[in-house]
Design a protein around this motif. Structure first.
Motif, PDB file in Angstrom:
ATOM      1  N   PRO A 246      -0.467  35.467  41.266  1.00 26.87           N
ATOM      2  CA  PRO A 246       0.681  36.343  41.517  1.00 26.87           C
ATOM      3  C   PRO A 246       0.569  37.103  42.841  1.00 26.87           C
ATOM      4  O   PRO A 246       1.562  37.547  43.399  1.00 26.87           O
ATOM      5  N   MET A 247      -0.678  37.221  43.370  1.00 22.48           N
ATOM      6  CA  MET A 247      -0.906  38.059  44.544  1.00 22.48           C
ATOM      7  C   MET A 247      -0.645  37.308  45.846  1.00 22.48           C
ATOM      8  O   MET A 247      -1.042  36.157  45.982  1.00 22.48           O
ATOM      9  N   ASN A 248      -0.050  37.978  46.821  1.00 20.36           N
ATOM     10  CA  ASN A 248       0.020  37.399  48.168  1.00 20.36           C
ATOM     11  C   ASN A 248      -1.089  38.024  49.013  1.00 20.36           C
ATOM     12  O   ASN A 248      -1.992  38.686  48.487  1.00 20.36           O
ATOM     13  N   GLU A 317      -6.603  47.867  60.284  1.00 19.29           N
ATOM     14  CA  GLU A 317      -6.734  46.422  60.453  1.00 19.29           C
ATOM     15  C   GLU A 317      -7.445  45.783  59.250  1.00 19.29           C
ATOM     16  O   GLU A 317      -8.601  45.395  59.323  1.00 19.29           O
ATOM     17  N   THR A 318      -6.734  45.700  58.142  1.00 22.31           N
ATOM     18  CA  THR A 318      -7.263  45.031  56.954  1.00 22.31           C
ATOM     19  C   THR A 318      -6.196  44.093  56.403  1.00 22.31           C
ATOM     20  O   THR A 318      -5.054  44.091  56.864  1.00 22.31           O
ATOM     21  N   THR A 319      -6.584  43.320  55.402  1.00 21.28           N
ATOM     22  CA  THR A 319      -5.607  42.508  54.671  1.00 21.28           C
ATOM     23  C   THR A 319      -5.131  43.319  53.475  1.00 21.28           C
ATOM     24  O   THR A 319      -5.874  44.148  52.938  1.00 21.28           O
ATOM     25  N   VAL A 320      -3.883  43.078  53.089  1.00 23.95           N
ATOM     26  CA  VAL A 320      -3.329  43.788  51.937  1.00 23.95           C
ATOM     27  C   VAL A 320      -2.606  42.766  51.045  1.00 23.95           C
ATOM     28  O   VAL A 320      -2.043  41.797  51.541  1.00 23.95           O
ATOM     29  N   SER A 321      -2.693  42.973  49.745  1.00 25.10           N
ATOM     30  CA  SER A 321      -2.052  42.066  48.792  1.00 25.10           C
ATOM     31  C   SER A 321      -1.020  42.804  47.947  1.00 25.10           C
ATOM     32  O   SER A 321      -1.213  43.971  47.601  1.00 25.10           O
ATOM     33  N   PHE A 322       0.052  42.089  47.648  1.00 32.04           N
ATOM     34  CA  PHE A 322       1.105  42.623  46.783  1.00 32.04           C
ATOM     35  C   PHE A 322       1.369  41.596  45.682  1.00 32.04           C
ATOM     36  O   PHE A 322       1.312  40.392  45.937  1.00 32.04           O
ATOM     37  N   SER A 323       1.685  42.079  44.496  1.00 32.82           N
ATOM     38  CA  SER A 323       1.970  41.157  43.392  1.00 32.82           C
ATOM     39  C   SER A 323       3.437  40.742  43.462  1.00 32.82           C
ATOM     40  O   SER A 323       4.283  41.311  42.781  1.00 32.82           O
ATOM     41  N   VAL A 324       3.715  39.746  44.313  1.00 29.85           N
ATOM     42  CA  VAL A 324       5.114  39.400  44.591  1.00 29.85           C
ATOM     43  C   VAL A 324       5.515  37.991  44.154  1.00 29.85           C
ATOM     44  O   VAL A 324       6.641  37.577  44.380  1.00 29.85           O
ATOM     45  N   ASN A 325       4.584  37.241  43.547  1.00 28.65           N
ATOM     46  CA  ASN A 325       4.937  35.878  43.139  1.00 28.65           C
ATOM     47  C   ASN A 325       5.285  35.832  41.650  1.00 28.65           C
ATOM     48  O   ASN A 325       4.404  35.920  40.802  1.00 28.65           O
ATOM     49  N   PRO A 326       6.579  35.676  41.326  1.00 27.50           N
ATOM     50  CA  PRO A 326       6.944  35.596  39.907  1.00 27.50           C
ATOM     51  C   PRO A 326       6.374  34.311  39.276  1.00 27.50           C
ATOM     52  O   PRO A 326       6.134  33.335  39.977  1.00 27.50           O
ATOM     53  N   PRO A 327       6.143  34.309  37.960  1.00 25.39           N
ATOM     54  CA  PRO A 327       5.458  33.181  37.333  1.00 25.39           C
ATOM     55  C   PRO A 327       6.258  31.879  37.282  1.00 25.39           C
ATOM     56  O   PRO A 327       5.689  30.795  37.446  1.00 25.39           O
ATOM     57  N   GLU A 328       7.581  31.944  37.069  1.00 27.58           N
ATOM     58  CA  GLU A 328       8.346  30.710  36.849  1.00 27.58           C
ATOM     59  C   GLU A 328       8.268  29.734  38.031  1.00 27.58           C
ATOM     60  O   GLU A 328       8.013  28.552  37.820  1.00 27.58           O
ATOM     61  N   CYS A 347      -0.344  19.493  46.521  1.00 28.51           N
ATOM     62  CA  CYS A 347      -1.626  20.090  46.136  1.00 28.51           C
ATOM     63  C   CYS A 347      -1.448  21.485  45.537  1.00 28.51           C
ATOM     64  O   CYS A 347      -0.456  22.159  45.788  1.00 28.51           O
ATOM     65  N   ILE A 348      -2.461  21.893  44.791  1.00 26.32           N
ATOM     66  CA  ILE A 348      -2.595  23.296  44.412  1.00 26.32           C
ATOM     67  C   ILE A 348      -3.617  23.893  45.371  1.00 26.32           C
ATOM     68  O   ILE A 348      -4.760  23.438  45.425  1.00 26.32           O
ATOM     69  N   GLY A 349      -3.191  24.860  46.172  1.00 31.55           N
ATOM     70  CA  GLY A 349      -4.123  25.552  47.064  1.00 31.55           C
ATOM     71  C   GLY A 349      -4.371  26.944  46.525  1.00 31.55           C
ATOM     72  O   GLY A 349      -4.106  27.214  45.338  1.00 31.55           O
ATOM     73  N   THR A 350      -4.876  27.847  47.371  1.00 28.57           N
ATOM     74  CA  THR A 350      -5.053  29.227  46.919  1.00 28.57           C
ATOM     75  C   THR A 350      -4.508  30.253  47.920  1.00 28.57           C
ATOM     76  O   THR A 350      -4.118  31.337  47.534  1.00 28.57           O
ATOM     77  N   ASP A 351      -4.509  29.901  49.220  1.00 26.49           N
ATOM     78  CA  ASP A 351      -4.328  30.896  50.272  1.00 26.49           C
ATOM     79  C   ASP A 351      -5.390  31.989  50.083  1.00 26.49           C
ATOM     80  O   ASP A 351      -5.174  33.158  50.393  1.00 26.49           O
ATOM     81  N   GLY A 352      -6.523  31.553  49.564  1.00 35.47           N
ATOM     82  CA  GLY A 352      -7.592  32.486  49.234  1.00 35.47           C
ATOM     83  C   GLY A 352      -8.727  32.408  50.234  1.00 35.47           C
ATOM     84  O   GLY A 352      -8.534  32.662  51.408  1.00 35.47           O
TER      85      GLY A 352
END
Ligand SMILES: [Zn+2]
Length: 469
Positions: A246-248, A317-328, A347-352
Protein backbone atom coordinates in the motif's frame (compact mmCIF):
# COMPACT_ATOMS: atom_id res chain seq x y z
CA UNK A 1 37.26 -39.28 -2.94
CA UNK A 2 35.99 -35.73 -3.07
CA UNK A 3 32.40 -34.52 -2.85
CA UNK A 4 30.27 -34.61 -6.00
CA UNK A 5 28.25 -31.59 -5.03
CA UNK A 6 29.01 -28.36 -3.21
CA UNK A 7 25.46 -28.02 -1.91
CA UNK A 8 22.43 -30.27 -1.91
CA UNK A 9 18.94 -28.87 -1.28
CA UNK A 10 16.83 -31.83 -0.19
CA UNK A 11 13.08 -32.51 -0.09
CA UNK A 12 11.86 -29.06 -1.12
CA UNK A 13 8.85 -28.41 -3.34
CA UNK A 14 10.66 -27.45 -6.52
CA UNK A 15 8.63 -25.00 -8.63
CA UNK A 16 9.81 -23.87 -12.06
CA UNK A 17 7.40 -23.01 -14.87
CA UNK A 18 10.18 -23.01 -17.49
CA UNK A 19 10.95 -26.71 -17.00
CA UNK A 20 7.32 -27.30 -15.96
CA UNK A 21 8.14 -28.61 -12.52
CA UNK A 22 6.15 -28.64 -9.33
CA UNK A 23 7.31 -31.64 -7.36
CA UNK A 24 9.25 -32.69 -4.31
CA UNK A 25 12.86 -33.15 -5.41
CA UNK A 26 16.48 -32.55 -4.48
CA UNK A 27 18.64 -29.96 -6.23
CA UNK A 28 22.37 -30.54 -6.47
CA UNK A 29 24.75 -27.63 -7.01
CA UNK A 30 28.37 -27.75 -8.14
CA UNK A 31 30.63 -24.98 -9.40
CA UNK A 32 27.84 -22.43 -8.95
CA UNK A 33 25.51 -24.30 -11.34
CA UNK A 34 22.52 -26.58 -10.98
CA UNK A 35 23.80 -30.04 -11.91
CA UNK A 36 21.01 -32.42 -10.92
CA UNK A 37 17.35 -32.32 -9.95
CA UNK A 38 15.64 -35.50 -8.81
CA UNK A 39 14.33 -37.11 -5.65
CA UNK A 40 16.62 -39.20 -3.46
CA UNK A 41 20.05 -37.71 -4.16
CA UNK A 42 22.57 -38.82 -1.56
CA UNK A 43 23.51 -36.28 1.11
CA UNK A 44 26.83 -38.08 1.47
CA UNK A 45 27.86 -36.87 -1.95
CA UNK A 46 27.45 -33.24 -0.89
CA UNK A 47 29.82 -31.08 1.09
CA UNK A 48 26.78 -29.32 2.59
CA UNK A 49 23.18 -30.58 2.61
CA UNK A 50 20.02 -28.76 3.72
CA UNK A 51 16.73 -30.46 4.46
CA UNK A 52 14.03 -28.17 3.04
CA UNK A 53 11.00 -30.31 3.76
CA UNK A 54 7.89 -28.12 3.81
CA UNK A 55 9.62 -25.34 1.87
CA UNK A 56 9.31 -24.20 -1.72
CA UNK A 57 12.44 -23.97 -3.86
CA UNK A 58 12.29 -21.64 -6.86
CA UNK A 59 14.64 -19.80 -9.23
CA UNK A 60 15.93 -16.69 -7.43
CA UNK A 61 13.55 -13.74 -7.11
CA UNK A 62 14.29 -10.97 -9.62
CA UNK A 63 12.92 -7.59 -8.53
CA UNK A 64 12.68 -5.41 -11.59
CA UNK A 65 12.12 -2.25 -9.56
CA UNK A 66 14.31 -1.48 -6.55
CA UNK A 67 16.41 1.34 -5.11
CA UNK A 68 19.88 1.06 -3.60
CA UNK A 69 21.75 4.30 -4.22
CA UNK A 70 22.77 7.17 -1.96
CA UNK A 71 20.08 9.22 -3.72
CA UNK A 72 17.28 6.74 -3.11
CA UNK A 73 17.17 3.58 -1.00
CA UNK A 74 20.55 4.00 0.63
CA UNK A 75 23.22 1.60 1.76
CA UNK A 76 20.99 -0.97 3.46
CA UNK A 77 19.01 -1.79 0.31
CA UNK A 78 21.06 -4.89 -0.56
CA UNK A 79 20.70 -6.36 2.90
CA UNK A 80 16.98 -5.60 3.05
CA UNK A 81 16.42 -7.30 -0.31
CA UNK A 82 18.50 -10.36 0.57
CA UNK A 83 16.53 -10.77 3.81
CA UNK A 84 13.37 -11.32 1.79
CA UNK A 85 14.87 -13.68 -0.77
CA UNK A 86 15.66 -11.34 -3.66
CA UNK A 87 18.75 -12.49 -5.59
CA UNK A 88 18.69 -9.99 -8.49
CA UNK A 89 17.43 -6.42 -8.65
CA UNK A 90 17.24 -3.53 -11.07
CA UNK A 91 18.02 -0.20 -9.42
CA UNK A 92 15.55 2.15 -11.05
CA UNK A 93 17.23 5.52 -10.81
CA UNK A 94 20.95 5.49 -10.14
CA UNK A 95 23.08 7.53 -10.06
CA UNK A 96 25.15 4.67 -11.45
CA UNK A 97 28.34 5.63 -9.63
CA UNK A 98 26.54 5.58 -6.32
CA UNK A 99 24.79 2.27 -7.05
CA UNK A 100 28.15 0.67 -7.83
CA UNK A 101 29.84 2.23 -4.80
CA UNK A 102 27.13 0.93 -2.50
CA UNK A 103 27.22 -2.51 -4.15
CA UNK A 104 30.95 -2.56 -3.59
CA UNK A 105 30.83 -1.43 0.06
CA UNK A 106 27.54 -2.93 1.22
CA UNK A 107 26.95 -5.72 -1.31
CA UNK A 108 25.73 -9.02 0.08
CA UNK A 109 26.40 -11.23 -2.93
CA UNK A 110 23.36 -10.24 -5.01
CA UNK A 111 23.18 -9.34 -8.70
CA UNK A 112 22.31 -5.72 -9.36
CA UNK A 113 21.59 -3.79 -12.54
CA UNK A 114 21.20 -0.05 -12.79
CA UNK A 115 19.73 2.60 -15.04
CA UNK A 116 20.58 6.28 -14.94
CA UNK A 117 18.02 8.97 -14.19
CA UNK A 118 17.40 11.63 -16.79
CA UNK A 119 16.88 14.56 -14.48
CA UNK A 120 16.93 18.28 -15.37
CA UNK A 121 19.70 20.13 -13.57
CA UNK A 122 21.42 16.86 -12.66
CA UNK A 123 22.12 14.59 -15.61
CA UNK A 124 20.65 16.86 -18.30
CA UNK A 125 20.74 20.64 -18.51
CA UNK A 126 17.04 21.43 -18.65
CA UNK A 127 13.61 19.94 -19.32
CA UNK A 128 14.12 19.67 -23.06
CA UNK A 129 17.42 17.89 -23.72
CA UNK A 130 18.30 17.45 -27.38
CA UNK A 131 19.45 14.39 -29.27
CA UNK A 132 23.15 15.08 -28.86
CA UNK A 133 22.94 15.61 -25.09
CA UNK A 134 20.90 12.43 -24.61
CA UNK A 135 23.24 10.39 -26.78
CA UNK A 136 26.23 11.55 -24.77
CA UNK A 137 24.45 10.73 -21.50
CA UNK A 138 23.58 7.24 -22.73
CA UNK A 139 27.14 6.61 -23.87
CA UNK A 140 28.43 7.66 -20.43
CA UNK A 141 25.86 5.54 -18.68
CA UNK A 142 26.73 2.34 -20.57
CA UNK A 143 30.45 2.95 -20.11
CA UNK A 144 29.92 3.39 -16.35
CA UNK A 145 28.23 0.00 -16.07
CA UNK A 146 24.57 1.04 -16.39
CA UNK A 147 22.00 -0.49 -18.73
CA UNK A 148 20.20 2.66 -19.89
CA UNK A 149 17.82 5.39 -18.75
CA UNK A 150 15.16 5.95 -16.14
CA UNK A 151 12.85 8.81 -16.97
CA UNK A 152 11.48 10.35 -13.78
CA UNK A 153 8.62 12.24 -15.41
CA UNK A 154 6.21 11.91 -12.51
CA UNK A 155 8.70 13.53 -10.14
CA UNK A 156 10.91 15.65 -12.40
CA UNK A 157 9.23 15.97 -15.80
CA UNK A 158 10.71 16.63 -19.23
CA UNK A 159 8.83 17.95 -22.24
CA UNK A 160 6.84 15.22 -24.02
CA UNK A 161 9.13 15.71 -27.05
CA UNK A 162 12.31 15.14 -25.04
CA UNK A 163 10.75 12.12 -23.36
CA UNK A 164 9.93 10.54 -26.72
CA UNK A 165 13.40 11.46 -27.99
CA UNK A 166 15.10 9.72 -25.08
CA UNK A 167 13.05 6.53 -25.56
CA UNK A 168 13.89 6.56 -29.26
CA UNK A 169 17.63 7.02 -28.72
CA UNK A 170 17.81 4.23 -26.16
CA UNK A 171 15.96 1.90 -28.53
CA UNK A 172 18.34 2.74 -31.38
CA UNK A 173 21.22 1.70 -29.12
CA UNK A 174 19.40 -1.39 -27.82
CA UNK A 175 19.82 -0.28 -24.22
CA UNK A 176 17.21 -0.28 -21.43
CA UNK A 177 14.70 2.46 -20.75
CA UNK A 178 12.15 2.72 -17.97
CA UNK A 179 9.66 5.48 -17.36
CA UNK A 180 7.80 6.80 -14.34
CA UNK A 181 4.98 8.40 -16.32
CA UNK A 182 4.54 12.14 -16.42
CA UNK A 183 5.73 15.07 -18.53
CA UNK A 184 5.39 18.82 -18.47
CA UNK A 185 1.93 18.17 -20.00
CA UNK A 186 0.61 15.33 -17.85
CA UNK A 187 1.07 14.26 -14.26
CA UNK A 188 1.92 11.01 -12.51
CA UNK A 189 -1.55 9.52 -13.04
CA UNK A 190 -3.59 7.59 -15.58
CA UNK A 191 -3.45 10.51 -18.04
CA UNK A 192 0.33 10.57 -17.75
CA UNK A 193 0.43 6.80 -18.23
CA UNK A 194 -1.71 6.94 -21.39
CA UNK A 195 0.48 9.76 -22.71
CA UNK A 196 3.59 7.68 -21.95
CA UNK A 197 2.27 4.77 -24.00
CA UNK A 198 1.80 7.19 -26.91
CA UNK A 199 5.26 8.72 -26.45
CA UNK A 200 6.82 5.25 -26.79
CA UNK A 201 5.62 5.17 -30.42
CA UNK A 202 5.97 1.42 -30.57
CA UNK A 203 9.47 1.44 -29.06
CA UNK A 204 10.35 -0.93 -26.24
CA UNK A 205 9.74 0.70 -22.87
CA UNK A 206 9.49 -0.45 -19.26
CA UNK A 207 6.59 1.34 -17.57
CA UNK A 208 7.30 1.49 -13.86
CA UNK A 209 4.82 0.60 -11.11
CA UNK A 210 1.54 0.51 -13.06
CA UNK A 211 -0.43 0.53 -9.78
CA UNK A 212 0.73 4.07 -9.06
CA UNK A 213 -1.25 5.47 -12.01
CA UNK A 214 -4.39 3.76 -10.75
CA UNK A 215 -4.95 5.49 -7.41
CA UNK A 216 -8.23 7.10 -8.39
CA UNK A 217 -6.91 10.62 -8.73
CA UNK A 218 -8.58 11.28 -12.11
CA UNK A 219 -11.35 8.67 -12.36
CA UNK A 220 -12.44 5.88 -9.98
CA UNK A 221 -9.41 3.67 -9.32
CA UNK A 222 -10.81 0.52 -10.92
CA UNK A 223 -11.81 2.45 -14.04
CA UNK A 224 -8.23 3.71 -14.27
CA UNK A 225 -6.97 0.17 -13.73
CA UNK A 226 -9.02 -1.19 -16.64
CA UNK A 227 -7.81 1.68 -18.84
CA UNK A 228 -4.21 0.81 -18.00
CA UNK A 229 -4.83 -2.87 -18.71
CA UNK A 230 -6.46 -2.10 -22.07
CA UNK A 231 -3.50 0.11 -23.07
CA UNK A 232 -0.96 -2.55 -22.08
CA UNK A 233 -2.87 -5.19 -24.04
CA UNK A 234 -2.82 -2.99 -27.12
CA UNK A 235 0.88 -2.15 -26.80
CA UNK A 236 3.00 -5.31 -26.52
CA UNK A 237 6.13 -3.13 -26.81
CA UNK A 238 5.56 -2.06 -23.19
CA UNK A 239 7.12 -4.10 -20.37
CA UNK A 240 5.78 -3.46 -16.91
CA UNK A 241 5.65 -4.29 -13.24
CA UNK A 242 3.28 -3.39 -10.46
CA UNK A 243 3.89 -3.73 -6.74
CA UNK A 244 1.77 -5.07 -3.91
CA UNK A 245 2.48 -2.73 -1.00
CA UNK A 246 0.00 0.00 0.00
CA UNK A 247 2.97 2.33 0.61
CA UNK A 248 4.58 4.55 -2.02
CA UNK A 249 7.99 6.22 -1.74
CA UNK A 250 8.96 9.71 -2.82
CA UNK A 251 11.32 12.54 -1.98
CA UNK A 252 10.79 14.65 1.15
CA UNK A 253 13.34 17.22 0.03
CA UNK A 254 12.11 20.78 0.12
CA UNK A 255 13.53 23.91 -1.40
CA UNK A 256 12.11 27.41 -1.20
CA UNK A 257 9.41 26.22 1.19
CA UNK A 258 7.94 23.46 -1.00
CA UNK A 259 8.71 19.79 -1.70
CA UNK A 260 10.69 19.40 -4.94
CA UNK A 261 8.83 16.32 -6.15
CA UNK A 262 5.40 16.74 -7.72
CA UNK A 263 4.42 13.28 -6.47
CA UNK A 264 4.99 14.50 -2.92
CA UNK A 265 2.70 17.49 -3.61
CA UNK A 266 -0.05 15.17 -4.74
CA UNK A 267 0.32 12.81 -1.78
CA UNK A 268 0.08 15.71 0.65
CA UNK A 269 -3.08 16.95 -1.04
CA UNK A 270 -4.56 13.44 -0.99
CA UNK A 271 -4.09 13.37 2.79
CA UNK A 272 -5.66 16.83 3.19
CA UNK A 273 -2.37 18.67 3.71
CA UNK A 274 -0.92 21.67 1.91
CA UNK A 275 1.78 20.95 -0.66
CA UNK A 276 4.34 23.03 1.24
CA UNK A 277 7.21 22.36 3.63
CA UNK A 278 4.91 23.34 6.51
CA UNK A 279 2.26 20.98 5.15
CA UNK A 280 4.77 18.13 5.02
CA UNK A 281 5.85 18.85 8.58
CA UNK A 282 2.23 18.70 9.73
CA UNK A 283 1.75 15.45 7.80
CA UNK A 284 4.79 13.86 9.47
CA UNK A 285 3.49 14.81 12.91
CA UNK A 286 -0.01 13.58 12.04
CA UNK A 287 1.35 10.24 10.77
CA UNK A 288 0.22 10.63 7.14
CA UNK A 289 3.78 11.16 5.87
CA UNK A 290 6.09 8.33 7.01
CA UNK A 291 9.77 9.22 6.91
CA UNK A 292 12.19 6.48 5.76
CA UNK A 293 14.60 6.43 8.68
CA UNK A 294 17.89 4.52 8.88
CA UNK A 295 17.96 2.72 12.19
CA UNK A 296 19.72 -0.41 13.43
CA UNK A 297 21.15 -1.33 10.03
CA UNK A 298 17.91 -1.06 8.08
CA UNK A 299 15.36 1.49 6.94
CA UNK A 300 12.12 1.78 8.87
CA UNK A 301 9.01 3.92 8.51
CA UNK A 302 8.77 6.62 11.17
CA UNK A 303 6.20 9.25 12.15
CA UNK A 304 5.81 11.92 14.82
CA UNK A 305 8.54 13.83 16.62
CA UNK A 306 11.33 11.29 15.99
CA UNK A 307 10.63 11.35 12.25
CA UNK A 308 10.43 15.12 12.19
CA UNK A 309 13.79 15.49 13.91
CA UNK A 310 15.44 12.99 11.56
CA UNK A 311 14.00 14.74 8.50
CA UNK A 312 15.25 18.11 9.78
CA UNK A 313 18.68 16.67 10.65
CA UNK A 314 19.05 15.57 7.01
CA UNK A 315 18.11 19.05 5.75
CA UNK A 316 14.78 17.50 4.54
CA UNK A 317 16.68 15.24 2.14
CA UNK A 318 15.02 11.93 2.99
CA UNK A 319 12.54 9.55 1.39
CA UNK A 320 8.95 9.66 2.57
CA UNK A 321 6.15 7.12 2.15
CA UNK A 322 2.40 7.58 2.03
CA UNK A 323 -0.26 4.88 2.12
CA UNK A 324 -1.78 5.81 -1.23
CA UNK A 325 -2.23 2.52 -3.10
CA UNK A 326 -5.79 1.18 -2.74
CA UNK A 327 -6.03 -2.64 -2.64
CA UNK A 328 -8.34 -3.34 -5.62
CA UNK A 329 -5.97 -2.09 -8.38
CA UNK A 330 -3.04 -3.93 -6.77
CA UNK A 331 -4.93 -7.21 -6.85
CA UNK A 332 -6.34 -6.71 -10.36
CA UNK A 333 -2.96 -5.72 -11.84
CA UNK A 334 -1.24 -8.70 -10.23
CA UNK A 335 -3.60 -11.22 -11.82
CA UNK A 336 -4.87 -9.68 -15.10
CA UNK A 337 -4.16 -11.82 -18.17
CA UNK A 338 -4.14 -11.29 -21.92
CA UNK A 339 -6.20 -13.48 -24.23
CA UNK A 340 -2.99 -15.39 -24.94
CA UNK A 341 -2.87 -16.40 -21.28
CA UNK A 342 0.20 -14.24 -20.60
CA UNK A 343 0.06 -11.67 -17.84
CA UNK A 344 -0.84 -8.10 -18.81
CA UNK A 345 1.61 -6.74 -16.25
CA UNK A 346 4.75 -8.81 -16.75
CA UNK A 347 6.17 -8.78 -13.25
CA UNK A 348 5.55 -8.16 -9.59
CA UNK A 349 8.18 -5.68 -8.43
CA UNK A 350 8.48 -3.75 -5.17
CA UNK A 351 9.86 -0.26 -5.84
CA UNK A 352 11.59 -1.26 -2.63
CA UNK A 353 15.19 -2.14 -1.90
CA UNK A 354 16.07 0.48 0.69
CA UNK A 355 12.47 1.71 0.76
CA UNK A 356 10.83 -0.63 3.26
CA UNK A 357 8.21 -2.43 1.18
CA UNK A 358 9.97 -5.56 -0.07
CA UNK A 359 6.82 -7.65 0.13
CA UNK A 360 7.03 -9.92 -2.92
CA UNK A 361 7.12 -13.11 -0.84
CA UNK A 362 5.00 -11.92 2.05
CA UNK A 363 2.12 -10.46 0.03
CA UNK A 364 2.63 -12.46 -3.19
CA UNK A 365 2.13 -15.70 -1.32
CA UNK A 366 -1.14 -14.27 -0.02
CA UNK A 367 -2.29 -14.13 -3.64
CA UNK A 368 -1.32 -17.78 -3.99
CA UNK A 369 -3.23 -18.62 -0.82
CA UNK A 370 -6.22 -16.74 -2.21
CA UNK A 371 -5.83 -18.89 -5.36
CA UNK A 372 -5.53 -15.69 -7.39
CA UNK A 373 -2.18 -17.00 -8.69
CA UNK A 374 -0.85 -20.56 -8.91
CA UNK A 375 2.61 -21.19 -7.53
CA UNK A 376 3.95 -21.52 -11.07
CA UNK A 377 2.35 -18.24 -12.12
CA UNK A 378 3.83 -16.56 -9.07
CA UNK A 379 7.31 -17.83 -9.97
CA UNK A 380 6.77 -16.77 -13.59
CA UNK A 381 6.10 -13.18 -12.51
CA UNK A 382 8.84 -12.83 -9.94
CA UNK A 383 11.68 -14.79 -11.53
CA UNK A 384 11.34 -16.26 -15.04
CA UNK A 385 9.91 -13.22 -16.84
CA UNK A 386 12.01 -10.51 -15.15
CA UNK A 387 15.19 -12.57 -15.72
CA UNK A 388 14.35 -12.76 -19.43
CA UNK A 389 13.58 -9.04 -19.62
CA UNK A 390 17.06 -8.32 -18.24
CA UNK A 391 18.61 -10.73 -20.76
CA UNK A 392 19.80 -13.14 -18.05
CA UNK A 393 19.80 -16.37 -19.99
CA UNK A 394 21.21 -18.52 -17.19
CA UNK A 395 18.89 -17.28 -14.50
CA UNK A 396 15.16 -17.51 -13.82
CA UNK A 397 14.89 -21.23 -14.50
CA UNK A 398 16.09 -24.63 -13.29
CA UNK A 399 17.46 -26.06 -16.52
CA UNK A 400 20.52 -28.20 -15.79
CA UNK A 401 23.62 -26.02 -16.10
CA UNK A 402 21.73 -22.86 -15.11
CA UNK A 403 23.21 -20.51 -12.51
CA UNK A 404 22.36 -21.73 -9.02
CA UNK A 405 20.40 -18.58 -8.12
CA UNK A 406 17.74 -19.97 -5.82
CA UNK A 407 15.15 -18.67 -3.38
CA UNK A 408 13.66 -20.92 -0.73
CA UNK A 409 10.33 -19.81 0.71
CA UNK A 410 8.58 -20.85 3.89
CA UNK A 411 5.03 -21.25 2.56
CA UNK A 412 3.45 -21.44 6.00
CA UNK A 413 4.96 -18.19 7.29
CA UNK A 414 5.05 -16.54 3.85
CA UNK A 415 8.67 -15.56 4.33
CA UNK A 416 11.92 -16.16 2.54
CA UNK A 417 13.95 -18.86 4.28
CA UNK A 418 17.16 -19.07 2.30
CA UNK A 419 18.71 -17.82 -0.89
CA UNK A 420 21.72 -18.56 -3.04
CA UNK A 421 23.48 -16.72 -5.84
CA UNK A 422 25.82 -18.64 -8.12
CA UNK A 423 25.68 -21.54 -5.68
CA UNK A 424 26.70 -19.48 -2.66
CA UNK A 425 24.34 -19.03 0.26
CA UNK A 426 23.69 -15.30 0.73
CA UNK A 427 20.84 -15.60 3.24
CA UNK A 428 19.81 -18.31 5.65
CA UNK A 429 16.82 -18.08 8.01
CA UNK A 430 16.78 -14.30 7.58
CA UNK A 431 20.49 -13.87 8.35
CA UNK A 432 22.34 -12.24 5.48
CA UNK A 433 25.75 -13.82 4.95
CA UNK A 434 26.69 -13.01 1.32
CA UNK A 435 29.51 -10.70 0.28
CA UNK A 436 30.38 -8.52 -2.68
CA UNK A 437 28.28 -7.94 -5.72
CA UNK A 438 27.64 -8.89 -9.31
CA UNK A 439 26.66 -6.11 -11.68
CA UNK A 440 24.55 -6.77 -14.74
CA UNK A 441 26.02 -4.55 -17.44
CA UNK A 442 26.62 -4.41 -21.18
CA UNK A 443 30.01 -5.32 -22.64
CA UNK A 444 30.72 -1.57 -22.78
CA UNK A 445 30.56 -1.30 -18.98
CA UNK A 446 32.61 -4.36 -18.08
CA UNK A 447 35.82 -2.47 -17.28
CA UNK A 448 34.05 0.07 -15.05
CA UNK A 449 32.39 -2.70 -13.06
CA UNK A 450 35.71 -4.48 -12.53
CA UNK A 451 37.37 -1.21 -11.55
CA UNK A 452 34.94 -0.99 -8.62
CA UNK A 453 35.93 -4.46 -7.46
CA UNK A 454 32.62 -5.93 -8.60
CA UNK A 455 31.93 -8.92 -10.78
CA UNK A 456 30.37 -8.14 -14.19
CA UNK A 457 27.49 -10.19 -15.59
CA UNK A 458 27.38 -9.21 -19.25
CA UNK A 459 24.05 -9.14 -21.07
CA UNK A 460 23.00 -8.36 -24.62
CA UNK A 461 19.67 -6.58 -24.33
CA UNK A 462 18.99 -6.91 -28.07
CA UNK A 463 18.58 -10.59 -27.30
CA UNK A 464 16.42 -10.11 -24.18
CA UNK A 465 12.66 -10.10 -23.67
CA UNK A 466 12.94 -6.32 -23.42
CA UNK A 467 13.38 -6.23 -27.20
CA UNK A 468 12.24 -9.69 -28.31
CA UNK A 469 8.45 -9.88 -28.27
ZN1 LIG B 1 11.12 3.58 -8.02
Amino acid sequence: MSYHYDILLKNGLVVDPVTNREEIADIAIAGGKIVEIMPGLSAEKAQEAFDLKGHMVMPGIVDLHAHASAWLGGRFGHKMMAQVGVTTALDMSGPIDSVLDIASEYGVGMNIACIQYVRPGHTVRDTNPGEKELETLLEQCLTQGGLGFKMLGGHYPLTPEATARAIEIVNKNKAYVAFHAGSLNKGSNIEGFLEAVELAQGNSLHMAHINSYCRGSVRPCLVETEEAIAALEKNPNIRSEAYLSPMNGTSAKCSGGTPESLVTHKCLNTGGFEATEAGLEAAILAGWAQINLEKGGEVVLAIGQEALEYWRSKGTETTVSFSVNPPEPRLRLAVAKRQSGEFVVDCIGTDGGGIPRNVIAEMGLSLVRLQALTLKEFVQKISCTPARILGLKNKGHFTLGADADITVLDLERQRAYMSLVNGKVIMYKGYVCGKGGNVIATAQGEAAVRAKGLNPVIVDLADSKFYQR
